[in-house]
Design a protein around this motif. Structure first.
Motif, short mmCIF file in Angstrom:
data_model
loop_
_atom_site.label_atom_id
_atom_site.label_comp_id
_atom_site.label_asym_id
_atom_site.label_seq_id
_atom_site.Cartn_x
_atom_site.Cartn_y
_atom_site.Cartn_z
N SER A 32 -7.18 -2.51 -4.89
CA SER A 32 -6.34 -1.47 -4.29
C SER A 32 -4.87 -1.70 -4.63
O SER A 32 -4.10 -0.75 -4.84
CB SER A 32 -6.53 -1.45 -2.77
N PHE A 33 -4.49 -2.97 -4.71
CA PHE A 33 -3.14 -3.36 -5.09
C PHE A 33 -2.79 -2.81 -6.48
O PHE A 33 -1.71 -2.26 -6.70
CB PHE A 33 -3.08 -4.89 -5.06
N PHE A 34 -3.70 -2.95 -7.43
CA PHE A 34 -3.44 -2.46 -8.79
C PHE A 34 -3.37 -0.94 -8.82
O PHE A 34 -2.57 -0.36 -9.57
CB PHE A 34 -4.52 -2.97 -9.74
N VAL A 35 -4.21 -0.28 -8.03
CA VAL A 35 -4.15 1.18 -7.98
C VAL A 35 -2.79 1.63 -7.42
O VAL A 35 -2.13 2.51 -8.00
CB VAL A 35 -5.28 1.76 -7.11
N MET A 36 -2.38 1.03 -6.31
CA MET A 36 -1.09 1.39 -5.71
C MET A 36 0.07 1.06 -6.63
O MET A 36 1.06 1.79 -6.69
CB MET A 36 -0.94 0.66 -4.37
N SER A 37 -0.05 -0.03 -7.39
CA SER A 37 0.99 -0.39 -8.34
C SER A 37 1.11 0.69 -9.43
O SER A 37 2.21 1.06 -9.84
CB SER A 37 0.67 -1.74 -8.99
N GLY A 38 -0.03 1.17 -9.90
CA GLY A 38 0.00 2.23 -10.89
C GLY A 38 0.61 3.51 -10.34
O GLY A 38 1.39 4.18 -11.02
N ILE A 39 0.25 3.87 -9.10
CA ILE A 39 0.84 5.06 -8.47
C ILE A 39 2.35 4.92 -8.38
O ILE A 39 3.10 5.85 -8.71
CB ILE A 39 0.23 5.28 -7.07
N ALA A 40 2.80 3.74 -7.93
CA ALA A 40 4.24 3.51 -7.81
C ALA A 40 4.93 3.62 -9.16
O ALA A 40 6.01 4.20 -9.27
CB ALA A 40 4.49 2.13 -7.19
N ALA A 41 4.31 3.06 -10.21
CA ALA A 41 4.91 3.13 -11.54
C ALA A 41 4.98 4.58 -12.03
O ALA A 41 5.98 5.00 -12.62
CB ALA A 41 4.10 2.28 -12.52
N GLY A 42 3.92 5.34 -11.79
CA GLY A 42 3.93 6.74 -12.19
C GLY A 42 5.01 7.54 -11.51
O GLY A 42 5.70 8.37 -12.13
N LEU A 43 5.19 7.30 -10.22
CA LEU A 43 6.23 8.00 -9.47
C LEU A 43 7.63 7.57 -9.89
O LEU A 43 8.54 8.39 -10.00
CB LEU A 43 6.04 7.74 -7.97
N ALA A 44 7.80 6.28 -10.12
CA ALA A 44 9.14 5.75 -10.33
C ALA A 44 9.67 5.97 -11.74
O ALA A 44 10.87 6.19 -11.92
CB ALA A 44 9.14 4.25 -10.00
#
Length: 377
Positions: A32-44
């Motif tokens: 879940s950490f990696f998924v959230m990291s990807g979401i954050a990178a996409g947004l940022a």
């Protein structure tokens, strides 16, 4: 919440492990950490890369590569500090057994190559080994974002193909000077990061990468229930495990039938994807996250890297404390809640410093450091 679960799981032998994510299926907080990291990178980071023709390509790439460098430096610091914690415990309290745990043996028995391995990210000590994979994925993220702006499903297909080839041919980065490769194999774990990245890119445009449908929701929810039964229903779980072993013996690739975390096997992968999808479809999750009582968790999320770093060191210190007070049942009951409070306090101080007079506030979606805090992350 994921950061707190990682801290709890990284202090083996405490009761609170029984209520973390890993008890409800095949995946744990790491996926879940990696998924959230990807979401954050996409947004940022998507915004500047999308406008690269006006601002220049480097203006879009630089923030990601700078963040990757920060993660590298953070990993080196955590590794050295983690070794120091166990050395102090061994020297001061006679806990010499700690020096052979968590992949520390090479550091004391093969020092030169181990130090070279630490600097080149080959030698990673246990419980402090998630940032290297994420740093590598951030270096590759600009290419993925540029491609995803044109054809996100093609990017996903390429990511799935790389994941499958990684398991089929056992691809990995060498864990020098040890045999084998990285525990968090970036060639495999890139898939959950990519899913998150594509989700973040879509969210930035006000869309969903995977749409809400009744069929998909109940399919994902049904899989989660099925996995729970697999884990906990007597006779059913062993029968399923025996069946997967039989399939493996007849030629099905091991990353389809096994639970090997390094290669992000299919069972763990499908579980985390189903979990993320179900959670994203439940309005109550959004309401709970926006509730005033959830502010401590939001503060922790805004200071993700700081909290991850502090949690990593507190977890290693906790392992030393539990080893010293071996058999004293009350110690983990005190240490874990105290550690959680300490992590919240550290996050609050970091948040306060960011909001201090004289510092410029940033919009969450446009400032990589703030949005990206969810990584540890």
């Amino acid at each position: 919440m994921l950061l707190l679960m990682i801290f709890i799981d990284h202090v083996p032998g405490n009761w609170f492990e029984n209520i973390t994510l890993r008890n409800f299926g095949f995946s744990d907080a790491a996926e879940s950490f990696f998924v959230m990291s990807g979401i954050a990178a996409g947004l940022a980071y998507t915004g500047k890369l999308a406008a690269w023709r006006e601002t220049g390509l480097w203006a879009g790439i630089a923030p990601m590569w700078k963040r990757a460098w920060v993660l590298y430096l953070t990993h080196i610091f955590l590794t050295i500090a983690g070794v120091a914690i166990f050395v102090v415990a061994a020297e001061a309290f006679g806990l010499d057994a700690l020096l052979t745990k968590n992949n520390l043996r090479q550091i004391f028995e093969n020092t030169g190559p181990a130090i070279l391995g630490m600097v080149t990210l080959g030698h990673q000590i246990g419980y402090v080994n998630i940032l290297p994979a994420y740093s590598v994925l951030l270096v590759a993220a600009p290419l993925a974002i540029l491609a995803a702006r044109r054809s996100p499903w093609l990017v996903l297909a390429a990511s799935v193909a790389l994941w499958f080839a990684t398991g089929l041919f056992r691809l990995n980065i060498p864990a020098y000077p040890n045999s084998g490769g990285w525990f968090f194999n970036p060639f495999a774990w890139q898939l959950v990061f990519t899913v998150g990245l594509l989700t973040g890119i879509a969210l930035r445009d006000g869309k969903r990468f995977v749409p809400k449908t009744r069929f998909l929701f109940w399919l994902a929810a049904g899989w989660l229930v099925f996995v729970l039964a697999w884990r906990y229903v007597p006779e059913f779980g062993p029968a399923m495990n025996h069946g997967m072993a039989w399939l493996g013996s007849h030629g099905l690739p091991f990353h389809i039938t096994s639970h090997d975390k390094t290669f992000l096997p299919m069972l763990r992968l499908l579980h985390v994807l189903a979990l993320v999808y179900v959670v994203s479809c439940l309005p109550i999750v959004t309401r709970l996250c926006a509730h005033g009582l959830a502010e401590p968790l939001r503060v922790i999320g805004r200071q993700g890297l700081l909290v991850f770093s502090a949690g990593a060191l507190l977890s290693l210190a906790g392992q030393a404390v539990l080893a010293f007070y071996d058999g004293v049942a009350i110690v983990p009951w005190i240490y874990i809640p105290a550690g959680v409070v300490a992590l919240w306090a550290i996050a609050w101080l970091g948040d306060w410093k960011r909001r201090a007079p004289g510092r410029t506030a940033s919009k969450p979606a446009s400032h990589p450091e703030r949005t990206h805090a969810v990584i540890a992350e």
